[in-house]
Enzyme design. Structure first.
Site, PDB file in Angstrom:
ATOM      1  N   GLU A 181       0.190  -0.956   5.935  1.00  0.00           N
ATOM      2  CA  GLU A 181       1.247  -0.315   6.706  1.00  0.00           C
ATOM      3  C   GLU A 181       1.016   1.180   6.834  1.00  0.00           C
ATOM      4  OE1 GLU A 181       5.065   1.566   7.764  1.00  0.00           O
ATOM      5  OE2 GLU A 181       3.835   1.927   5.999  1.00  0.00           O
ATOM      6  N   ASP A 190       0.841  -1.201   0.000  1.00  0.00           N
ATOM      7  CA  ASP A 190       0.000   0.000   0.000  1.00  0.00           C
ATOM      8  C   ASP A 190       0.874   1.248   0.000  1.00  0.00           C
ATOM      9  OD1 ASP A 190       0.793  -0.571   2.702  1.00  0.00           O
ATOM     10  OD2 ASP A 190      -0.796   0.730   3.456  1.00  0.00           O
TER      11      ASP A 190
END
Length: 462
Positions: free
Chosen positions: A158, A88
């Site tokens: 994250e 991400d």
């Protein structure tokens, strides 16, 4: 490692093009409208791991976005390295400050990157650095030089706090069992000054809300008669630092690790040019806690910063209004021994206590994590140091980072293994900012260096 330079040279264009295809996908975990793109990215990572030589790759469902697990087990008696990364990326805002579209990667040559750099959101954090590991595995499997077992755990949350990673790790300790964890989500001092990150700061991230009247009010009819939440919020925030830029929250510094003069002297050996630093940021002075250098302030000292503040009318033209509410997002970077949950509690208690009558205050914790320090006398660190020395021709400098990777402390607690932070980005790569980029030289240097870590770590464990 035989033929590694020739293998990289032969496959350079393919390595770059594959990364560009990955960077084209806007895998923004903070925005639910990109959910489809998140899943597309996970599928592409799975495909890449299989093509690189993993015998088994799974897309593991969580309550949020999936975690990709992959493995290449060649001999259970050999050491096992667990590679962690994330697919991400941060939102690209503000879009208007990008010189090129954030998800249309381009290569530009710069003074720092004469071989070119890829400009795109996620180029350095963390798709480019993650993909180094995929291509390093490809080299080792295709040339039959993989010396140990390798596992991958690649998450998709994250950038929003890794909310589902802890339960995944706790429920899969046997699957994730390893001898060392390898992460490339950090940087190094310069291309000619390699370094290994040996410390990370912890994090406490909160959102605050100050409420005054029950509706927005006319500033002429009510101004000066009722508390203005924006005025109050800014005063409260300003009071969180004293004249020496120390944080004023009671007991905030109680557990702060104090480095010895000898340790600070070692840190000071890292090259740093204050004038170049100011010029790069277009500022005329540095700023921070009294009694500490710039490198100490952003690495070994805790900080408190406002990351966003809003309220009232911000549209075009004028609207004379006293807002009902004002908001701010605040992050506190913490040093080892500071517990992020305790700090969040201390902040909440203090912030509510300094609110004057006439307003109410809510504090909403978002996410956080503990700080981490990697010893430099472990086999893992020595193997990493030797790997850098082999490919850079210099012994890397151990360096503490001001950033946070909250899950590193979790890994040690649950998996009982140390983490080595082998980053190949530069401070100038603009991660989390417009025009994020990653040098092609850095990308290929990572692919070259990582296999040597596997080689030396295996040899040192025999």
């Amino acid at each position: 490692m035989q033929h590694i330079s020739s293998y990289i040279s032969k496959n350079k264009e393919r390595f770059i093009n594959e990364l560009i295809q990955l960077l084209k996908i806007p895998s923004i975990s903070a925005d639910s409208s990109y959910a489809k793109e998140m899943l597309t990215t996970a599928d592409l990572i799975k495909k890449s791991l299989l093509e690189a030589g993993c015998d088994k790759v799974e897309i593991c469902e969580t309550k949020g976005y999936p975690i990709i697990y992959g493995e290449k087990i060649i001999d259970s008696s050999l050491p096992t390295v667990l590679v962690y990364g994330h697919y991400d990326v941060q939102p690209a805002d503000p879009i208007e400050l990008w010189d090129s579209p954030p998800f249309e990667p381009i290569i530009k040559t710069t003074k720092l990157h004469p071989d070119g750099a890829i400009y795109a959101r996620g180029a350095c954090d963390d798709k480019g650095q993650l993909y180094m590991h995929v291509k390093a595995l490809e080299f080792m499997t295709k040339t039959n030089q993989l010396p140990c077992n390798v596992k991958f755990m690649i998450e998709g949350e994250e950038e929003v706090g890794s909310n589902n990673l802890a339960s995944f790790v706790e429920n899969n300790t046997e699957k994730l069992a390893n001898d060392i964890i390898l992460i490339s989500d950090t940087g190094m001092i310069a291309n000619d000054i390699p370094s290994i990150t040996t410390g990370l700061r912890g994090l406490s991230y909160v959102e605050v809300e100050v409420t005054g009247p029950n509706r927005d009010l006319h500033s002429g009819l009510y101004g000066g008669a009722v508390a203005n939440p924006i005025n109050i919020l800014t005063k409260m925030i300003a009071s969180l630092h004293d004249k020496d830029n120390r944080i004023t929250i009671p007991d905030f510094y109680n557990k702060v690790e104090k480095l010895s003069q000898e340790e600070r002297a070692e840190m000071a050996k890292a090259p740093f040019n204050k004038e170049a630093y100011k010029k790069a940021l277009d500022i005329d002075a540095v700023y921070g806690e009294k009694g500490y250098t710039t490198n100490e302030r952003n690495a070994i000292r805790p900080t408190l910063d406002v990351n966003g503040i809003w309220g009232g009318y911000i549209g075009e033209g004028a609207k004379t209004v006293i807002p009902s509410k004002a908001y701010a997002k605040i992050s506190m970077r913490l040093v080892p021994n500071q517990d992020w949950e305790e700090i969040t509690s201390l902040f909440t208690k203090h912030f509510k206590s300094i609110a004057p009558k006439g307003v109410t205050v809510e504090v909403t914790p978002h996410h956080g994590g503990q700080g981490y320090v990697t010893p430099i006398n472990t086999i893992g660190y020595k193997a990493a140091s030797k790997a850098y020395e082999t490919t850079f021709g210099k012994i890397p400098i151990p360096q503490r980072s001001g950033g946070s990777i909250p899950i590193v402390a979790l890994f040690e607690e649950e998996l009982k293994s140390k983490t080595i932070l082998m980053g190949f980005g530069l401070d100038s790569d603009a991660i989390h900012s417009p025009n994020e980029h990653f040098g092609i030289w850095n990308y290929l240097k990572g692919i070259e260096t990582i296999p040597y870590f596997y080689k030396y770590f295996t040899e040192m464990n025999n």
